[in-house]
Structures are given as C-alpha cells and as structure tokens.
Motif scaffolding. Structure first.
Motif, PDB file in Angstrom:
ATOM      1  N   UNK A   1       0.809  -1.217   0.000  1.00 29.54           N
ATOM      2  CA  UNK A   1       0.000   0.000   0.000  1.00 29.54           C
ATOM      3  C   UNK A   1       0.843   1.267   0.000  1.00 29.54           C
ATOM      4  N   UNK A   2       2.136   1.116   0.281  1.00 28.60           N
ATOM      5  CA  UNK A   2       3.024   2.280   0.342  1.00 28.60           C
ATOM      6  C   UNK A   2       3.714   2.471  -1.004  1.00 28.60           C
ATOM      7  N   UNK A   3       3.739   3.712  -1.465  1.00 26.79           N
ATOM      8  CA  UNK A   3       4.383   4.009  -2.750  1.00 26.79           C
ATOM      9  C   UNK A   3       5.817   4.472  -2.525  1.00 26.79           C
ATOM     10  N   UNK A   4       6.599   4.378  -3.580  1.00 28.83           N
ATOM     11  CA  UNK A   4       8.001   4.796  -3.498  1.00 28.83           C
ATOM     12  C   UNK A   4       8.481   5.192  -4.874  1.00 28.83           C
ATOM     13  N   UNK A   5       9.337   6.212  -4.920  1.00 23.76           N
ATOM     14  CA  UNK A   5      10.026   6.504  -6.173  1.00 23.76           C
ATOM     15  C   UNK A   5      11.033   5.387  -6.434  1.00 23.76           C
ATOM     16  N   UNK A   6      10.998   4.862  -7.629  1.00 25.32           N
ATOM     17  CA  UNK A   6      11.859   3.741  -7.993  1.00 25.32           C
ATOM     18  C   UNK A   6      12.914   4.221  -8.972  1.00 25.32           C
ATOM     19  N   UNK A   7      14.157   3.834  -8.735  1.00 25.24           N
ATOM     20  CA  UNK A   7      15.295   4.259  -9.559  1.00 25.24           C
ATOM     21  C   UNK A   7      15.988   3.034 -10.135  1.00 25.24           C
ATOM     22  N   UNK A   8      16.576   3.223 -11.295  1.00 16.84           N
ATOM     23  CA  UNK A   8      17.466   2.207 -11.864  1.00 16.84           C
ATOM     24  C   UNK A   8      18.890   2.559 -11.458  1.00 16.84           C
ATOM     25  N   UNK A   9      19.630   1.550 -11.017  1.00 17.94           N
ATOM     26  CA  UNK A   9      21.057   1.711 -10.768  1.00 17.94           C
ATOM     27  C   UNK A   9      21.767   1.151 -11.990  1.00 17.94           C
ATOM     28  N   UNK A  10      22.355   2.033 -12.776  1.00 16.58           N
ATOM     29  CA  UNK A  10      22.951   1.619 -14.049  1.00 16.58           C
ATOM     30  C   UNK A  10      24.464   1.621 -13.958  1.00 16.58           C
ATOM     31  N   UNK A  11      25.111   0.544 -14.402  1.00 14.92           N
ATOM     32  CA  UNK A  11      26.571   0.515 -14.430  1.00 14.92           C
ATOM     33  C   UNK A  11      27.092   1.439 -15.513  1.00 14.92           C
ATOM     34  N   UNK A  12      28.359   1.830 -15.453  1.00 21.63           N
ATOM     35  CA  UNK A  12      28.895   2.770 -16.445  1.00 21.63           C
ATOM     36  C   UNK A  12      28.904   2.207 -17.858  1.00 21.63           C
TER      37      UNK A  12
ATOM     38  N   UNK B   1      -6.848   8.014 -12.899  1.00 19.82           N
ATOM     39  CA  UNK B   1      -8.097   7.736 -12.193  1.00 19.82           C
ATOM     40  C   UNK B   1      -8.505   8.923 -11.323  1.00 19.82           C
ATOM     41  N   UNK B   2      -9.776   8.890 -10.893  1.00 19.39           N
ATOM     42  CA  UNK B   2     -10.305  10.011 -10.106  1.00 19.39           C
ATOM     43  C   UNK B   2      -9.583  10.165  -8.770  1.00 19.39           C
ATOM     44  N   UNK B   3      -9.134   9.056  -8.214  1.00 21.81           N
ATOM     45  CA  UNK B   3      -8.454   9.105  -6.903  1.00 21.81           C
ATOM     46  C   UNK B   3      -6.930   9.105  -7.064  1.00 21.81           C
ATOM     47  N   UNK B   4      -6.459   9.654  -8.158  1.00 20.98           N
ATOM     48  CA  UNK B   4      -5.025   9.632  -8.464  1.00 20.98           C
ATOM     49  C   UNK B   4      -4.209  10.318  -7.372  1.00 20.98           C
ATOM     50  N   UNK B   5      -3.180   9.592  -6.853  1.00 22.63           N
ATOM     51  CA  UNK B   5      -2.310  10.159  -5.816  1.00 22.63           C
ATOM     52  C   UNK B   5      -0.861  10.247  -6.276  1.00 22.63           C
ATOM     53  N   UNK B   6      -0.631  10.075  -7.566  1.00 25.51           N
ATOM     54  CA  UNK B   6       0.719  10.210  -8.109  1.00 25.51           C
ATOM     55  C   UNK B   6       1.483   8.920  -8.242  1.00 25.51           C
ATOM     56  N   UNK B   7       0.971   7.811  -7.678  1.00 26.27           N
ATOM     57  CA  UNK B   7       1.692   6.533  -7.715  1.00 26.27           C
ATOM     58  C   UNK B   7       0.971   5.538  -8.605  1.00 26.27           C
ATOM     59  N   UNK B   8       1.710   4.871  -9.446  1.00 23.96           N
ATOM     60  CA  UNK B   8       1.168   3.822 -10.299  1.00 23.96           C
ATOM     61  C   UNK B   8       1.076   2.531  -9.484  1.00 23.96           C
ATOM     62  N   UNK B   9      -0.155   2.046  -9.284  1.00 25.50           N
ATOM     63  CA  UNK B   9      -0.372   0.827  -8.506  1.00 25.50           C
ATOM     64  C   UNK B   9      -0.222  -0.376  -9.425  1.00 25.50           C
ATOM     65  N   UNK B  10       0.803  -1.188  -9.165  1.00 29.22           N
ATOM     66  CA  UNK B  10       1.122  -2.293 -10.049  1.00 29.22           C
ATOM     67  C   UNK B  10       0.243  -3.502  -9.779  1.00 29.22           C
ATOM     68  N   UNK B  11       0.009  -4.294 -10.845  1.00 26.62           N
ATOM     69  CA  UNK B  11      -0.740  -5.537 -10.706  1.00 26.62           C
ATOM     70  C   UNK B  11       0.219  -6.644 -10.288  1.00 26.62           C
ATOM     71  N   UNK B  12      -0.225  -7.884 -10.418  1.00 29.81           N
ATOM     72  CA  UNK B  12       0.570  -9.016  -9.950  1.00 29.81           C
ATOM     73  C   UNK B  12       1.869  -9.187 -10.702  1.00 29.81           C
ATOM     74  N   UNK B  13       2.669 -10.167 -10.227  1.00 22.50           N
ATOM     75  CA  UNK B  13       3.987 -10.437 -10.801  1.00 22.50           C
ATOM     76  C   UNK B  13       3.877 -10.790 -12.279  1.00 22.50           C
ATOM     77  N   UNK B  14       4.683 -10.125 -13.074  1.00 18.07           N
ATOM     78  CA  UNK B  14       4.730 -10.421 -14.497  1.00 18.07           C
ATOM     79  C   UNK B  14       3.703  -9.682 -15.328  1.00 18.07           C
ATOM     80  N   UNK B  15       2.859  -8.874 -14.702  1.00 10.95           N
ATOM     81  CA  UNK B  15       1.823  -8.175 -15.447  1.00 10.95           C
ATOM     82  C   UNK B  15       2.141  -6.678 -15.504  1.00 10.95           C
ATOM     83  N   UNK B  16       2.054  -6.098 -16.700  1.00  3.76           N
ATOM     84  CA  UNK B  16       2.315  -4.676 -16.882  1.00  3.76           C
ATOM     85  C   UNK B  16       0.966  -3.973 -17.052  1.00  3.76           C
ATOM     86  N   UNK B  17       0.320  -3.737 -15.957  1.00  4.46           N
ATOM     87  CA  UNK B  17      -0.954  -3.028 -15.999  1.00  4.46           C
ATOM     88  C   UNK B  17      -1.207  -2.448 -14.617  1.00  4.46           C
TER      89      UNK B  17
END
Length: 599
Positions: free
Chosen positions: A509-520, A579-595
C-alpha cells in the motif's frame, strides 16, 4: 542391568552398549541404526542382530555378514550367550554382562569435593605433571577428531597417574545440572586384563557436573564394612574421581579416573585426601583440554560463520557481547537477487537436473561472494534467490552504498557470462532489488530452529523491486531511501541513478520513487543528457496527473529504452487518463503483469 562390551585390538578400541529387554539391536561397522563398532574392518556394515531375553542374549548372524561369528571357538550363525560369556567377530570380542540395578557409588563410604583454587593443594609429583604437560601439545597437534583426541587423552591419563587402574574421557551434549544423560562420546582404558569390569559411576559423574568441580568417591560392597587392607588388583575398583571440563553451552567433557585402595600393596588410599596428587594433575590436564576444546570450538564456529558473514561481521560477533545475535531494530539496506525464468529452466532441464543444480549453485556463489566482499550478511537462500543485508550487527553508515556496490558487482559477473558460452552462468539473467529503511535484524526463527535474518517492509519491497526489473527493463532497481543515503557518494565511474517512476508495488500500500542503478558500461546505446532530462520531466508529469504532457515527452524517447516502453504501456492500460483518486503513484498488478490495479 545388561550390557554388551566391545573390545578391539588396542585399549582405545572399546565401547559398551546397554541392552533393553525385548529390543532387537542391529550390530555392525556402520549400521543404518543400532550399534556401530567402526574400528574393525572385518565386521560387516550390518553383521548381526542381538536380542536380550531375561538374562540371556540371543545372537543371530545376518545374511550381509562377510565373516563368521565365533562362539566357544567355533563359527556359529545363531546362539545364546550366558552372562559373563563372550563371542568374537574379526578382531573384536563382545562381552555379555548382567548386573543388578545398583551401580558402583550407590554405597558411598566417603565423598569429598576438592577446592579448585590454584595453590590450594600442592602437586604430589611435579615431574609427572611436567611430563604430562610436555606431551599435551603433541597430543593436540596429532589428533584430528574428538574420537582421536579422547583416545590419546585416556592413554595420557593412565601413563601420568601411576596409581590409577582405569581411566575414561567422556563428552556430553547440552549437559545441565539435573543429569549428564548418556555420553555422546566415551573412550576408556585399563591396566588390568579384566577390561569388562570397569564401568564409570553415573552418580559420580552427575555429582561432579552438579557442583562444577572435582568430586572423589570411595565405596564398598557393604556400607557397614570397614575398609579391607587385603584388596587385590582383581577385585572391583573401589575409588574414583571425576573432573568436569566446561567447553561451551553445547558440550562438556570430563575426566574419570578409578583405582583400588591397595594397589598391589604399593600404595594405600584410606581417605579422599590421599588422592589429591592424582586429582591435581587431572585438573591441570582438564584445564588444558578445556582451553584447547574452546579454541577449537571457536575456530569451527568462525569457519561456519564465514560461510554467511563477512570477516568484519564475524569479528564483531565473536569479540562482542553475548547478546550480539539478539534481534534489534535499526536502519538496514537489503539486497534481493533472483535468477529470471528459473521455473522454465527447471522444466526444460528435466533430464539434467544435476547439471542445472550445479549452475544454480554457481549462481548463488557469485551472489554470495559479492555480498560478502562488501561486508554484507547472507540472510537466506530461496531456491535460486539470495537475500543479503547491511547495517547489522552494528550500525553501518555506508550500508546503502555497500549494497549498491554489491549489486553492481553481481550484475557485472552475470553480464560477462553472457559473452562466454563456456561459463556455467551463461544463459542466466538476474534481477536485483535494493532498499533502505528500518527493520529488525538478528536471530530470527521458531523455537525449534533459528537463523540470522532481517524482517520488515523494507525486505518485502526489495523482493517486489526485483520482480519488477524485467517489466521496467532495468536489471537493478533501488528505492528512494537508497538514493537519499548514497547521494553523490557513488562515483560516476561505478554507476548512476535514474528515476523511473513512482510505484506502488504489487501487494503493498506504500508508494516509493523507484530508480534504476545503471553501471557505467550499460548494454545498449546510452541516452543523451537531453533524453534523460525529458524522461525525468515525463515522470513528473505522470505524478502530477498531466498524462497528456507525459505521453508527448515519452514519445521522444527511443523505442529501445525499456523504462519509456514500460511507462507508455502502463498509461495506455489506464486509457491514458489518471483515475479520479489519483495520488501520483502507479499501482502495479501481480507479478509479471504490466498493468495498473485499482487503488
């Protein structure tokens, strides 16, 4: 009480086993269950069955026996043994003995507890003491197991204590004050040919452990009798002392020495104080043995700990307070690394699971080495995944930075394997999630089994981020806590952070900014500074609910950019309208699903 006593060639090759009425005992060199007599190669792995019926012992040779059993000098397959009789297999003789329930020591004439304070009593024979101490280093260096150590220590006891007739060295597991229980290991020897007559008094051993000091017992057949000055070497032993040796909370050892009041007319023991010379030497040997066993136990513990902890953590645990393993709340950084598509690999390798297991072991080893290299702790292995953490047992200001460096090293190992078809890691792809936050770390588990681990939402988040690496097209994902902790301390030559989205991972239920750690040297064509800026602006637009602006900015990103494809797909799955209740965080679906899922 009935017992069977095995005596092989050499006084140290001796063992005894109590027999229970009506219970069949399997005897052999290494039986699946039963009584093992390991020193005699002429005894088959499973050689015979013995059964106590009343005061008779029934013996039956098994079909698996390669050599005969000799009874009354003749090879016999099935026979009955009377008390005080014996039979032989190979070079080992088995004595059958039946006694009343009363043990030596039940008729105590005198008991004495000696003061263990240094200098309380002098050494009766300093020369024997010095000779024994000179032999101790060689004894320790030449023995590689507890069994060898006990056998050599028994011989040294008898050689040093000239007035003794029998000696034993015993090891107990988890000995408490109530009862020493059955010894895990016992080695004994005697000067007399009547080997089967010696049996350590349980009462004396129990008393020594209760008092945590040496105890002397003198006993006779009848308490009303006066000491008989005509004892001979063939009569029962009538004095003994036991010296306990404390090693650690899991094991204790003891030295047990016994003899006669009149030893061939040479010496006489009328009171416990007459044994103080022998007792002092035994105590000195006990102190020496205890110190050596503690050092070996510590070395073994450190060896085992190094499989899970970095040297710095091992040093803290072994040199710190007794509660250094106790679970504590504090800031930690967590790394979760998993092999992608492992279930499919198992299915495809059904005919070669041994080969796949070897590959998985190599993959786990690569993860483990990287975590330990940067002073992390291995918390768990979950099939093809590894969980490591930093910030315990002591606070580590660089916990998040060390976790990032471990993640980059793991990625580099697997990346190199992609270009090497001969590598056992070739074809393996991984995902890594790294987080920072407060959690409980330390000794965690059930009452039956414990382990060192970490517990809290930060652990769950690391696992979820690892799951999302494939969808976001980035092999290493970290949360905002990691970026805040590391800041600019990660050199540009090692890697860089790129903000990807504000997400609410599946099941959280908690949102977080997610970052990629990229090698040089990230694979694929690097993005220009302008493209990275436009992507970051697109993320801000998504958070602000300006999805039209976000779509325009994302359209300028190259198709090969995984994070841009990910965001475009998520926005499209929601109709490109927040959505109408948008709070800035994309709520992800289950593992392996991009929706998106509903908040």
């Amino acid at each position: 009480m009935a017992e069977l006593i095995a005596v092989g060639k050499g006084s140290h090759r001796q063992s005894r086993r109590e027999l229970t009425e009506g219970e069949t005992l399997l005897l052999g060199r290494a039986p699946r269950s039963g009584w093992a007599v390991p020193w005699d190669r002429l005894i088959s792995r499973e050689h015979a069955e013995v059964l106590l019926v009343g005061q008779e012992l029934r013996v039956r040779e098994l079909e698996t026996a390669r050599n005969p059993i000799f009874y009354d000098g003749n090879p016999t397959r099935a026979f009955t043994v009377e008390p005080d009789a014996s039979f032989r297999i190979g070079d080992t003789t088995f004595h059958f003995r039946v006694e009343s329930a009363r043990q030596p020591g039940d008729s105590i004439i005198s008991e004495h507890l000696f003061d263990s304070t240094p200098g309380a009593s002098p050494f009766a024979n300093p020369v024997s003491c010095l000779q024994a101490l000179c032999k101790m280093p060689a004894l320790i260096a030449q023995t590689s197991s507890n069994e060898d150590f006990a056998e050599q220590a028994v011989e040294l006891l008898l050689d040093s204590l000239r007035g003794s007739l029998a000696a034993a060295v015993m090891q107990f597991d988890g000995v408490g004050a109530d009862s020493p229980g059955e010894p895990r290991l016992i080695r004994w020897s005697t000067r007399s040919d009547a080997v089967s007559r010696f049996r350590p008094s349980r009462r004396l051993v129990k008393r020594a452990f209760e008092r945590s000091q040496s105890v002397v017992h003198l006993w006779m057949e009848d308490e009303s009798e006066e000491p008989d000055s005509n004892f001979t070497m063939n009569d029962d032993l009538d004095w003994a002392f036991c010296t306990p040796i404390s090693v650690d909370q899991h094991q204790r050892w003891c030295l047990y020495v016994s003899g006669k009041r009149r030893f061939s007319g040479i010496r006489e023991v009328r009171k416990p104080e007459d044994l103080v010379g022998e007792l002092r030497l035994a105590e000195l040997m006990g102190q020496f043995i205890g110190a050596v066993r503690r050092v070996r136990s510590l070395e073994q513990t450190q060896t085992e700990m190094r499989q899970f902890f970095s040297p710095a953590v091992v040093e803290t645990l072994t040199g710190g307070a007794a509660d250094s393993l106790a679970p504590r709340m504090g800031p930690v950084s967590v790394l979760f690394c998993d092999v992608r598509g492992f279930s499919r690999k198992v299915e495809e390798s059904g005919d070669n699971l041994e080969g796949l297991l070897a590959q998985v072991s190599e993959a786990l080893s690569a993860m483990t080495r990287s975590i330990l290299k940067y002073e992390g702790v291995i918390a768990d292995f979950q099939g093809d995944a590894t969980l490591g953490f930093w910030g315990w047992p002591s606070h580590t200001p660089e916990a998040a930075l060390l976790a990032c460096r471990a993640a980059l090293r793991i990625h580099a190992v697997f990346r190199r394997a992609e270009d090497d078809p001969q590598s056992p890691l070739h074809g393996f792809r991984i995902g890594i999630g790294v987080t920072f936050g407060r959690a409980i770390a330390g000794r965690i588990g059930s009452q039956e089994q414990i382990k060192v681990g970490v517990f809290g939402p930060v652990v769950n988040l690391a696992s979820r981020l690892q799951d999302l690496t494939k969808q976001l097209g980035a092999p290493i994902l970290v949360d905002a806590g990691v970026v805040e902790q590391v800041g600019q301390t990660l050199p540009a030559g090692e890697g860089a952070f790129r903000r990807l989205a504000r997400l609410r991972p599946p099941g959280m239920n908690t949102s977080s900014d997610v970052y990629a750690l990229t090698p040089p040297a990230a694979s694929g064509a690097p993005l220009t500074d302008g493209q990275l800026l436009r992507y970051d602006q697109a993320v801000d637009a998504v958070i602000a609910g300006k999805w039209g602006d976000a779509r325009g900015l994302l359209a300028e990103m190259p198709d090969a950019d995984g994070p841009a494809r990910f965001l475009r797909s998520l926005l499209a799955s929601a109709g490109n309208t927040p959505p109408a209740d948008w709070d800035g965080a994309l709520s992800m679906a289950g593992k392996g699903e991009v929706r998106l899922r509903s908040t």
